[in-house]
Design an enzyme around this catalytic site. Structure first.
Site, PDB file in Angstrom:
ATOM      1  N   TYR A  39      -2.268   8.024   6.524  1.00 13.38           N
ATOM      2  CA  TYR A  39      -2.441   7.533   5.149  1.00 13.38           C
ATOM      3  C   TYR A  39      -2.462   5.997   5.122  1.00 13.38           C
ATOM      4  O   TYR A  39      -2.826   5.403   4.109  1.00 13.38           O
ATOM      5  CB  TYR A  39      -1.329   8.040   4.215  1.00 13.38           C
ATOM      6  CG  TYR A  39      -1.258   9.533   4.011  1.00 13.38           C
ATOM      7  CD1 TYR A  39      -2.251  10.387   4.492  1.00 13.38           C
ATOM      8  CD2 TYR A  39      -0.187  10.110   3.335  1.00 13.38           C
ATOM      9  CE1 TYR A  39      -2.160  11.757   4.320  1.00 13.38           C
ATOM     10  CE2 TYR A  39      -0.102  11.483   3.153  1.00 13.38           C
ATOM     11  CZ  TYR A  39      -1.082  12.293   3.645  1.00 13.38           C
ATOM     12  OH  TYR A  39      -0.991  13.656   3.464  1.00 13.38           O
ATOM     13  N   HIS A  97       0.777  16.713  11.870  1.00 11.26           N
ATOM     14  CA  HIS A  97      -0.089  16.705  10.682  1.00 11.26           C
ATOM     15  C   HIS A  97      -1.167  17.790  10.752  1.00 11.26           C
ATOM     16  O   HIS A  97      -1.407  18.518   9.788  1.00 11.26           O
ATOM     17  CB  HIS A  97      -0.726  15.325  10.539  1.00 11.26           C
ATOM     18  CG  HIS A  97      -1.225  15.033   9.167  1.00 11.26           C
ATOM     19  ND1 HIS A  97      -1.339  13.760   8.687  1.00 11.26           N
ATOM     20  CD2 HIS A  97      -1.642  15.836   8.165  1.00 11.26           C
ATOM     21  CE1 HIS A  97      -1.799  13.813   7.434  1.00 11.26           C
ATOM     22  NE2 HIS A  97      -1.995  15.055   7.112  1.00 11.26           N
TER      23      HIS A  97
HETATM   24  N1  LIG Z   1      -0.508  17.934   5.183  1.00 10.16           N
HETATM   25  C1  LIG Z   1      -1.735  17.663   4.785  1.00 10.16           C
HETATM   26  O1  LIG Z   1      -2.715  17.796   5.541  1.00 10.16           O
HETATM   27  C2  LIG Z   1      -1.953  17.187   3.385  1.00 10.16           C
HETATM   28  C3  LIG Z   1      -3.257  17.196   2.830  1.00 10.16           C
HETATM   29  C4  LIG Z   1      -3.421  16.783   1.514  1.00 10.16           C
HETATM   30  C5  LIG Z   1      -2.313  16.361   0.796  1.00 10.16           C
HETATM   31  N2  LIG Z   1      -1.065  16.318   1.359  1.00 10.16           N
HETATM   32  C6  LIG Z   1       0.121  15.835   0.599  1.00 10.16           C
HETATM   33  O2  LIG Z   1       0.198  16.545  -0.624  1.00 10.16           O
HETATM   34  C7  LIG Z   1       0.244  15.612  -1.698  1.00 10.16           C
HETATM   35  C8  LIG Z   1      -0.343  16.226  -2.960  1.00 10.16           C
HETATM   36  O3  LIG Z   1      -1.726  16.422  -2.840  1.00 10.16           O
HETATM   37  P1  LIG Z   1      -2.801  15.506  -3.585  1.00 10.16           P
HETATM   38  O4  LIG Z   1      -2.177  14.218  -3.942  1.00 10.16           O
HETATM   39  O5  LIG Z   1      -3.995  15.454  -2.713  1.00 10.16           O
HETATM   40  O6  LIG Z   1      -3.218  16.378  -4.842  1.00 10.16           O
HETATM   41  P2  LIG Z   1      -2.426  16.984  -6.101  1.00 10.16           P
HETATM   42  O7  LIG Z   1      -0.992  16.580  -6.080  1.00 10.16           O
HETATM   43  O8  LIG Z   1      -2.812  18.428  -6.186  1.00 10.16           O
HETATM   44  O9  LIG Z   1      -3.175  16.266  -7.316  1.00 10.16           O
HETATM   45  C9  LIG Z   1      -3.056  14.892  -7.541  1.00 10.16           C
HETATM   46  C10 LIG Z   1      -4.048  14.558  -8.642  1.00 10.16           C
HETATM   47  O10 LIG Z   1      -3.609  15.170  -9.859  1.00 10.16           O
HETATM   48  C11 LIG Z   1      -3.477  14.189 -10.866  1.00 10.16           C
HETATM   49  N3  LIG Z   1      -2.281  14.513 -11.628  1.00 10.16           N
HETATM   50  C12 LIG Z   1      -1.003  14.593 -11.177  1.00 10.16           C
HETATM   51  N4  LIG Z   1      -0.170  14.945 -12.176  1.00 10.16           N
HETATM   52  C13 LIG Z   1      -0.934  15.079 -13.292  1.00 10.16           C
HETATM   53  C14 LIG Z   1      -0.646  15.416 -14.636  1.00 10.16           C
HETATM   54  N5  LIG Z   1       0.603  15.691 -15.028  1.00 10.16           N
HETATM   55  N6  LIG Z   1      -1.676  15.448 -15.525  1.00 10.16           N
HETATM   56  C15 LIG Z   1      -2.949  15.163 -15.126  1.00 10.16           C
HETATM   57  N7  LIG Z   1      -3.280  14.839 -13.875  1.00 10.16           N
HETATM   58  C16 LIG Z   1      -2.279  14.793 -12.943  1.00 10.16           C
HETATM   59  C17 LIG Z   1      -3.371  12.859 -10.179  1.00 10.16           C
HETATM   60  O11 LIG Z   1      -3.998  11.873 -10.974  1.00 10.16           O
HETATM   61  P3  LIG Z   1      -3.177  10.635 -11.656  1.00 10.16           P
HETATM   62  O12 LIG Z   1      -2.899   9.678 -10.552  1.00 10.16           O
HETATM   63  O13 LIG Z   1      -4.160  10.155 -12.654  1.00 10.16           O
HETATM   64  O14 LIG Z   1      -1.927  11.222 -12.274  1.00 10.16           O
HETATM   65  C18 LIG Z   1      -4.170  13.081  -8.892  1.00 10.16           C
HETATM   66  O15 LIG Z   1      -5.539  12.825  -9.138  1.00 10.16           O
HETATM   67  C19 LIG Z   1      -0.538  14.409  -1.145  1.00 10.16           C
HETATM   68  O16 LIG Z   1      -0.369  13.249  -1.922  1.00 10.16           O
HETATM   69  C20 LIG Z   1       0.015  14.343   0.266  1.00 10.16           C
HETATM   70  O17 LIG Z   1       1.285  13.713   0.273  1.00 10.16           O
HETATM   71  C21 LIG Z   1      -0.874  16.756   2.628  1.00 10.16           C
END
Ligand SMILES: NC(=O)c1ccc[n+]([C@@H]2O[C@H](COP(=O)([O-])OP(=O)(O)OC[C@H]3O[C@@H](n4cnc5c(N)ncnc54)[C@H](OP(=O)(O)O)[C@@H]3O)[C@@H](O)[C@H]2O)c1
Length: 267
Positions: A39, A97
């Site tokens: 990241y 990862h």
């Molecule tokens: N292990 C892996 O390979 C892997 C892969 C992907 C992700 N991850 C981890 O999982 C975490 C979560 O996944 P993600 O960040 O990709 O996606 P997510 O948490 O499913 O979605 C985040 C998105 O949702 C929006 N959001 C969040 N809360 C909201 C609300 N209450 N109302 C409206 N929109 C909202 C955010 O926009 P705003 O900023 O506008 O709120 C952002 O665009 C990552 O950040 C990372 O740490 C791990």
């Protein structure tokens, strides 16, 4: 030591954006932060934590080892670099990862190096991410299920990953759901919005509550104070059996994260 049910995701966020997100989250009483070497934000997160004034002992910090660092020669030195960037002597959880592309480094080698990092006190717990059932079997063979704190996998209403969840549970491996909100897509779902209205909740709270009610940890990310604050309140929501069933029926096996050359043969 149990993995916190709720934490902050930081994928895609760098520089001022991640510093601001982490500082707002810590001020709102988030205490778990999910990061990763790839990241490229560990130093920013280290800065945000230092500036927040929250004691290290109150925090649960996760990082993930990138695929280039999976060999026994590279894993521990790369984790030491992560600790330096995060400005800490240890992380709470370190994950592999992604499995090594083409099995260039065996699961056994990377898991044993990770266990050695734990034995050296560099990380309190160790685990895996994006591991399929055959890969979990190899990880258990290498270090034992007791040493695998979690498998962090994509899991949302649209990708419920039942086979992996059931297998992991049967072997005592906790599930962390990533992209629980399907990166915002599931917030537009009519069924989710209807359930949210019924409970005077937000769609995000409904989805996060649904995941936590099944025992998964969640790590939603947000750049907005309002969303960070309301997401955290998902823990106070109670969904009934009809709600849970309606969300279970949304599973359409839609995977958002499936990188070429990196993704294993999914279950
Ligand atoms: N292990 C892996 O390979 C892997 C892969 C992907 C992700 N991850 C981890 O999982 C975490 C979560 O996944 P993600 O960040 O990709 O996606 P997510 O948490 O499913 O979605 C985040 C998105 O949702 C929006 N959001 C969040 N809360 C909201 C609300 N209450 N109302 C409206 N929109 C909202 C955010 O926009 P705003 O900023 O506008 O709120 C952002 O665009 C990552 O950040 C990372 O740490 C791990």
């Amino acid at each position: 030591m149990a993995i916190p049910a709720f934490g902050l995701g930081t994928f895609r966020l760098k520089g001022e954006q991640v510093i601001s997100s982490v500082k707002m989250a810590l001020a709102l009483n988030y205490r778990a932060i999910d990061s990763a070497q790839i990241y490229d934000n560990e130093a920013d997160i280290g800065q945000a934590i230092a500036e927040s004034g929250v004691a290290r002992s109150e925090l649960y910090i996760t990082t993930k080892i990138w695929t280039e660092n999976l060999s026994k020669e590279k894993l521990i030195p790369s984790l030491k670099q992560s600790l330096q960037k995060l400005r800490t002597d240890y992380v709470d959880l370190t994950l592999i990862h992604w499995p090594s592309p083409g099995n260039a480094v065996s699961v056994e080698e990377s898991m044993q190096a990770l266990l050695e990092a734990k034995n050296q006190g560099l990380t309190r717990e160790i685990g895996i991410s994006n591991f399929t059932i055959p890969l979990m079997e190899q990880a258990i063979a290498a270090v034992g299920a007791d040493n695998i704190a979690t498998n962090q996998i994509e899991l949302s209403p649209y990708l419920q990953n039942r086979r992996v969840v059931d297998w992991a549970r049967a072997h005592g491996i906790h599930i962390t759901s990533y992209m629980t909100l399907a990166y915002g897509k599931a917030l537009q779902d009519a069924q989710i919005q209807w359930i949210a209205q019924k409970h005077a909740a937000t769609p995000a709270q409904v989805i996060l509550c649904w995941a936590m009610a099944q025992g998964y940890s969640v790590i939603p990310s947000s750049t907005k104070r309002e969303n960070l604050a309301s997401n955290l309140l998902a823990a106070n929501l109670h969904l009934d059996a009809d709600d849970m069933q309606a969300i279970a029926a949304l599973d359409s096996h839609q995977r958002l994260v499936d990188p070429d050359g990196l993704a294993p043969n999914w279950d």
